[in-house]
Design an enzyme around this catalytic site. Structure first.
Site, PDB file in Angstrom:
ATOM      1  N   ASP A   1      20.657  47.055  33.954  1.00  0.00           N
ATOM      2  CA  ASP A   1      20.766  47.663  35.372  1.00  0.00           C
ATOM      3  C   ASP A   1      20.220  48.231  35.771  1.00  0.00           C
ATOM      4  OD1 ASP A   1      23.935  46.959  34.996  1.00  0.00           O
ATOM      5  OD2 ASP A   1      24.509  48.518  33.649  1.00  0.00           O
TER       6      ASP A   1
ATOM      7  N   LYS B   1      15.656  45.489  38.094  1.00  0.00           N
ATOM      8  CA  LYS B   1      15.363  44.605  37.937  1.00  0.00           C
ATOM      9  C   LYS B   1      15.387  43.602  38.917  1.00  0.00           C
ATOM     10  CE  LYS B   1      17.376  42.639  33.750  1.00  0.00           C
ATOM     11  NZ  LYS B   1      18.017  44.250  33.694  1.00  0.00           N
TER      12      LYS B   1
ATOM     13  N   GLY C   1      24.251  41.046  37.508  1.00  0.00           N
ATOM     14  CA  GLY C   1      24.123  41.778  39.139  1.00  0.00           C
ATOM     15  C   GLY C   1      23.219  42.022  39.287  1.00  0.00           C
ATOM     16  N   HIS C   2      22.716  41.746  40.163  1.00  0.00           N
ATOM     17  CA  HIS C   2      21.608  41.949  40.716  1.00  0.00           C
ATOM     18  C   HIS C   2      21.059  41.649  42.110  1.00  0.00           C
ATOM     19  CE1 HIS C   2      18.959  39.775  37.124  1.00  0.00           C
ATOM     20  NE2 HIS C   2      19.521  40.831  36.538  1.00  0.00           N
TER      21      HIS C   2
ATOM     22  N   GLN D   1      20.154  40.513  31.702  1.00  0.00           N
ATOM     23  CA  GLN D   1      20.221  42.031  30.463  1.00  0.00           C
ATOM     24  C   GLN D   1      19.073  42.041  30.162  1.00  0.00           C
ATOM     25  OE1 GLN D   1      22.603  39.024  30.054  1.00  0.00           O
ATOM     26  NE2 GLN D   1      23.461  40.172  31.361  1.00  0.00           N
TER      27      GLN D   1
ATOM     28  N   THR E   1      28.413  44.005  39.062  1.00  0.00           N
ATOM     29  CA  THR E   1      29.186  42.794  39.194  1.00  0.00           C
ATOM     30  C   THR E   1      31.024  43.164  39.118  1.00  0.00           C
ATOM     31  OG1 THR E   1      27.915  41.538  38.201  1.00  0.00           O
ATOM     32  CG2 THR E   1      30.164  40.730  37.375  1.00  0.00           C
TER      33      THR E   1
ATOM     34  N   VAL F   1      11.321  53.836  44.462  1.00  0.00           N
ATOM     35  CA  VAL F   1      11.636  55.862  45.214  1.00  0.00           C
ATOM     36  C   VAL F   1      13.197  55.671  45.893  1.00  0.00           C
ATOM     37  CG1 VAL F   1       9.670  57.118  43.668  1.00  0.00           C
ATOM     38  CG2 VAL F   1       9.911  55.495  46.156  1.00  0.00           C
TER      39      VAL F   1
END
Length: 425
Positions: free
Chosen positions: A13, A16, A40-41, A222, A298, A412
């Site tokens: 998380d 990425k 969950g990208h 991950q 997710t 940011v």
């Protein structure tokens, strides 16, 4: 940068997806190398947040070829649904995506078995999507791969064999008793027909791409601390999430990789069970969680929140051989009066030299804190390292020195352009 790996340097998380999306503008191929639909990208497209689960995060760049490698486990109906949703937004996906024939598939019996296994005191805290059990079958050499889906008889025999074993192991999982190889094949028939044109030899595609001097970006699902071998075992995922798993998960040799970029938040979060030395007290964690919208992309589960953990970050740098760091979500700390970092651990009255590999040892560690003054001003509009508030810059420079890895980028905000590219300064 012929072949770059982007890896999470924490418990996942880290942001990425946004970083891969940005870097893929300069890449010809983006390939996922491990994990499953528990990823969950989040990336922003035309002002809308998209959450990618199996589709690589380079899909928003119109000229990239996006591949799902042999190290990924695939829920075929979920992949079809995800591609359909993206195409419904006007994106061209199917002509630009390929799926390894050697990737293993997640089947309904994996989800049923995992749900049964997660009941009781031994629960790991999984997402319940059958991913761990699909990897378990892979390791036990009884898994079903994408290429097997196109051979009905082979599929049915293998599925019936696995169902017989799981019914014996999990008699309480009632849904297993209504499944058969034939019924599963019928249930998946339409999704299998949809998948077949996408099946490819990912290893060969990437090998040929490198030979033609094309640029490759390998994306993990991950973070390092969830790596099966190097994470906080047993509270880990079921695949190699570290950079060493990247060439393995797409069928390339280790010398193909020439750059590894680690992604870390300016603080730390984790989802699920397991040790978390820098976890904040509930009130403080709630403040950070709301500021950073720290809920699983997710599952929607609230993430556990804590301050940055330098021993863990140094460990991730060592395990992955990091060449550069990207720090995300700096803006989330904008309104904090004090910023804390664990610069080391103490256990049983003794300072530890590094990051304990054993989860039980890590659980008993006490952080040794270092404090920094907060900058108490917004950073979301800043696009240059020099424009950062002096306390923010001092914090980042200390993290850079203490981790031993140069910070190349700072995020940011969630938007693609909300980024400080230090290499351009």
């Amino acid at each position: 940068m012929p072949c770059t790996v982007v890896v999470g340097a924490q418990w996942g998380d880290e942001g990425k997806g946004k970083i891969v999306d940005a870097l893929s503008a300069e890449s010809d191929f983006v390939a996922r190398y491990q994990g499953g639909p528990n990823a969950g990208h989040s990336v922003i497209h035309r002002g809308r947040t998209l959450v990618l689960h199996l589709v690589p995060s380079g899909i928003l760049q119109p000229m990239t070829r996006n591949l799902i490698g042999n190290g990924v486990v695939i829920d075929v109906p979920k992949l079809r649904e995800e591609v359909g949703n993206l195409e419904g937004m006007g994106l061209e996906v199917r002509s630009r995506i390929g799926v390894s024939r050697a990737a293993h598939v997640i089947l309904p019996y994996h989800r049923a078995a995992e749900a049964a296994a997660e009941q009781g005191p031994g629960a790991i805290g999984t997402t319940g999507r059958g991913i761990g059990f699909a990897y378990r079958d892979k390791a036990a050499r009884v898994g079903i791969r994408v290429g097997d889906l196109f051979e009905a008889a082979r599929f049915e025999v293998a599925a019936d064999r696995n169902l017989a074993r799981l019914r014996h192991e999990f008699p309480e999982a009632e849904s297993l008793h209504s499944m058969s190889g034939a019924s599963l094949r019928r249930e998946l028939a339409e999704a299998i027909r949809w998948l077949e044109p996408l099946a490819t030899d990912v290893s060969l595609e990437l090998h040929d791409a490198l030979a033609a001097n094309r640029r490759l970006l390998l994306e993990g699902a991950q973070g390092t601390l969830l790596d099966l071998d190097h994470g906080t075992y047993p509270y880990v995922t079921s695949s190699p999430a570290s950079a060493a798993g990247a060439p393995l998960g797409v069928g390339l040799g280790p010398r193909a990789v020439d750059r590894v970029i680690g992604v870390t938040k300016a603080y730390t979060t984790r989802v699920g069970n397991g040790p978390f030395p820098t976890e904040m007290p509930p009130e403080e964690a709630a403040r950070l969680r709301e500021a950073g919208e720290e809920y699983g992309a997710t599952t929607g589960r609230p993430r556990r929140c804590g301050w940055l953990d330098l021993p863990a970050l140094r460990y991730a740098a060592r395990v992955n051989g990091l060449d550069a760091l990207v720090v995300t979500k700096l803006d989330v700390l904008d309104q904090f009066e004090e910023i804390r970092v664990a610069e080391g651990y103490e256990r049983a009255g003794r300072r530890l030299a590094g990051f304990p590999a054993d989860a039980a040892d890590l659980e008993s560690c006490r952080p040794l804190w270092r404090s920094f003054p907060g900058w108490r001003s917004p950073t979301g509009h800043i696009r240059s390292w020099r424009e950062l508030p002096r306390p923010a810059r001092a914090y980042l420079e200390w993290v850079e020195g203490a981790s031993g890895v140069r910070i190349d980028r700072v995020s940011v905000g969630a938007e693609r352009e909300a980024e400080i590219d230090r290499t351009a300064d």
